[in-house]
Design a protein around this motif. Sequence first.
Motif, PDB file in Angstrom:
ATOM      1  N   ILE A 210       0.859  -1.180   0.000  1.00 39.53           N
ATOM      2  CA  ILE A 210       0.000   0.000   0.000  1.00 39.53           C
ATOM      3  C   ILE A 210       0.901   1.237   0.000  1.00 39.53           C
ATOM      4  N   TYR A 211       0.489   2.254  -0.698  1.00 35.37           N
ATOM      5  CA  TYR A 211       1.228   3.510  -0.717  1.00 35.37           C
ATOM      6  C   TYR A 211       0.340   4.607  -0.144  1.00 35.37           C
ATOM      7  N   ILE A 212       0.822   5.216   0.915  1.00 35.37           N
ATOM      8  CA  ILE A 212       0.129   6.325   1.558  1.00 35.37           C
ATOM      9  C   ILE A 212       1.141   7.435   1.797  1.00 35.37           C
ATOM     10  N   ALA A 213       0.939   8.565   1.146  1.00 35.98           N
ATOM     11  CA  ALA A 213       1.828   9.727   1.329  1.00 35.98           C
ATOM     12  C   ALA A 213       3.302   9.322   1.220  1.00 35.98           C
ATOM     13  N   GLU A 214       3.637   8.562   0.179  1.00 38.99           N
ATOM     14  CA  GLU A 214       4.993   8.117  -0.134  1.00 38.99           C
ATOM     15  C   GLU A 214       5.524   7.036   0.806  1.00 38.99           C
ATOM     16  N   LYS A 215       4.713   6.590   1.755  1.00 39.09           N
ATOM     17  CA  LYS A 215       5.086   5.494   2.640  1.00 39.09           C
ATOM     18  C   LYS A 215       4.661   4.180   1.992  1.00 39.09           C
ATOM     19  N   ARG A 216       5.578   3.227   1.879  1.00 38.58           N
ATOM     20  CA  ARG A 216       5.298   1.910   1.296  1.00 38.58           C
ATOM     21  C   ARG A 216       5.049   0.922   2.430  1.00 38.58           C
ATOM     22  N   ILE A 217       3.830   0.389   2.498  1.00 35.27           N
ATOM     23  CA  ILE A 217       3.404  -0.451   3.612  1.00 35.27           C
ATOM     24  C   ILE A 217       3.047  -1.837   3.087  1.00 35.27           C
ATOM     25  N   PRO A 218       3.621  -2.892   3.649  1.00 32.99           N
ATOM     26  CA  PRO A 218       3.321  -4.245   3.162  1.00 32.99           C
ATOM     27  C   PRO A 218       1.948  -4.735   3.611  1.00 32.99           C
ATOM     28  N   VAL A 219       1.320  -5.559   2.763  1.00 35.54           N
ATOM     29  CA  VAL A 219       0.093  -6.261   3.128  1.00 35.54           C
ATOM     30  C   VAL A 219       0.466  -7.721   3.334  1.00 35.54           C
ATOM     31  N   SER A 220       0.320  -8.231   4.542  1.00 35.24           N
ATOM     32  CA  SER A 220       0.731  -9.606   4.828  1.00 35.24           C
ATOM     33  C   SER A 220      -0.375 -10.579   4.445  1.00 35.24           C
ATOM     34  N   ASN A 221       0.009 -11.847   4.253  1.00 33.17           N
ATOM     35  CA  ASN A 221      -0.961 -12.883   3.889  1.00 33.17           C
ATOM     36  C   ASN A 221      -2.069 -13.021   4.931  1.00 33.17           C
ATOM     37  N   LYS A 222      -1.728 -12.810   6.175  1.00 27.58           N
ATOM     38  CA  LYS A 222      -2.687 -12.952   7.274  1.00 27.58           C
ATOM     39  C   LYS A 222      -3.879 -12.005   7.119  1.00 27.58           C
ATOM     40  N   PHE A 223      -3.625 -10.800   6.588  1.00 24.88           N
ATOM     41  CA  PHE A 223      -4.680  -9.790   6.502  1.00 24.88           C
ATOM     42  C   PHE A 223      -5.098  -9.488   5.060  1.00 24.88           C
ATOM     43  N   ARG A 224      -4.508 -10.202   4.108  1.00 27.57           N
ATOM     44  CA  ARG A 224      -4.740  -9.871   2.701  1.00 27.57           C
ATOM     45  C   ARG A 224      -6.205 -10.063   2.283  1.00 27.57           C
ATOM     46  N   ASN A 225      -6.837 -11.180   2.665  1.00 33.64           N
ATOM     47  CA  ASN A 225      -8.219 -11.439   2.233  1.00 33.64           C
ATOM     48  C   ASN A 225      -9.168 -10.345   2.711  1.00 33.64           C
ATOM     49  N   GLN A 226      -9.045  -9.970   3.962  1.00 36.93           N
ATOM     50  CA  GLN A 226      -9.908  -8.918   4.514  1.00 36.93           C
ATOM     51  C   GLN A 226      -9.686  -7.604   3.772  1.00 36.93           C
ATOM     52  N   PHE A 227      -8.413  -7.307   3.500  1.00 37.64           N
ATOM     53  CA  PHE A 227      -8.102  -6.052   2.807  1.00 37.64           C
ATOM     54  C   PHE A 227      -8.638  -6.069   1.380  1.00 37.64           C
ATOM     55  N   MET A 228      -8.461  -7.189   0.664  1.00 30.53           N
ATOM     56  CA  MET A 228      -8.900  -7.269  -0.734  1.00 30.53           C
ATOM     57  C   MET A 228     -10.431  -7.262  -0.841  1.00 30.53           C
ATOM     58  N   GLN A 229     -11.132  -7.759   0.162  1.00 31.15           N
ATOM     59  CA  GLN A 229     -12.582  -7.658   0.159  1.00 31.15           C
ATOM     60  C   GLN A 229     -13.011  -6.189   0.162  1.00 31.15           C
ATOM     61  N   MET A 230     -12.299  -5.385   0.938  1.00 29.33           N
ATOM     62  CA  MET A 230     -12.600  -3.963   0.954  1.00 29.33           C
ATOM     63  C   MET A 230     -12.304  -3.330  -0.410  1.00 29.33           C
ATOM     64  N   ILE A 231     -11.185  -3.703  -1.019  1.00 27.57           N
ATOM     65  CA  ILE A 231     -10.804  -3.165  -2.321  1.00 27.57           C
ATOM     66  C   ILE A 231     -11.815  -3.592  -3.388  1.00 27.57           C
ATOM     67  N   ASN A 232     -12.152  -4.881  -3.413  1.00 26.01           N
ATOM     68  CA  ASN A 232     -13.098  -5.387  -4.429  1.00 26.01           C
ATOM     69  C   ASN A 232     -14.479  -4.765  -4.279  1.00 26.01           C
ATOM     70  N   GLY A 233     -14.832  -4.422  -3.055  1.00 23.31           N
ATOM     71  CA  GLY A 233     -16.124  -3.790  -2.833  1.00 23.31           C
ATOM     72  C   GLY A 233     -16.212  -2.396  -3.392  1.00 23.31           C
ATOM     73  N   ARG A 234     -15.068  -1.840  -3.771  1.00 21.66           N
ATOM     74  CA  ARG A 234     -15.056  -0.473  -4.313  1.00 21.66           C
ATOM     75  C   ARG A 234     -14.461  -0.407  -5.719  1.00 21.66           C
ATOM     76  N   LEU A 235     -14.361  -1.566  -6.378  1.00 16.82           N
ATOM     77  CA  LEU A 235     -13.863  -1.572  -7.764  1.00 16.82           C
ATOM     78  C   LEU A 235     -14.874  -0.896  -8.686  1.00 16.82           C
ATOM     79  N   PHE A 236     -14.373  -0.114  -9.624  1.00 15.52           N
ATOM     80  CA  PHE A 236     -15.242   0.588 -10.584  1.00 15.52           C
ATOM     81  C   PHE A 236     -15.336  -0.221 -11.871  1.00 15.52           C
TER      82      PHE A 236
END
Length: 236
Positions: A210-236
């Motif tokens: 993830i990139y936030i204000a030039e900060k590069r933040i890793p998404v770990s496997n443990k939390f990836r599914n929950q995070f991608m559900q949020m992303i997919n819910g807002r796909l255009f």
Amino acid sequence: MKLSCIIIDDEPNAVDLLELLIHQSSEWVLKAKCYDALEAMNFLKKQAVDFIFLDINMPHLSGMELAALLPKETKIVFTTAYSEYAADSYAFQTIDYLLKPITLKRFLSAMQKIENHFQPVKIHLPRIEQNSSDYFFVRSGKTFHKILMRDILYVEGEREYIKLVSTDARLLIYRRLKEVEVQLPPPFIRVHNSFIVNTERLDKVEDNHIYIAEKRIPVSNKFRNQFMQMINGRLF
């Protein structure tokens, strides 16, 4: 303040002087004196310290080269006779840059800076529900700092501390990340053992980062599914 440190320097006289300044001026625990980079690396694999005093010009492996091999969260106070490395030193978690010969006055100034760096900001957060107010207060001494929820970029866990980063502040707070996680409502989401992010401040997602204000933040496997559900819910 009780802090632990080691000295890494190939010059015995410089080590002796720094050791004397530490014992005379602070309550710090000097855990080791290492006279080359390999000795220091072996020590740090076995024992953790709060920060290191690191000389730059050393044989075989320079201080800069050693710093690049250490965990990225390692806090460093560089000690050197050469000022030209100062800018490069801040590519690491550098607290201060001491030029040799180190005077008592300069050491005391560095000591204050180091202890301020490790001084936690005490925070007492109420449980924040989704429909609660959009701000809270952080107490520092006699001052209460107002933090707007929408201004928070991310929260990073560092052992028993968290680092709260907003658009205009960086606060070190004596609190564990899991305690704060339950108090932050959406749009905040845990993406890593060490990170909670404000998804409203997210710029882009690329290659499990993830990139936030030039900060590069890793998404770990443990939390990836929950995070991608949020992303997919807002796909255009």
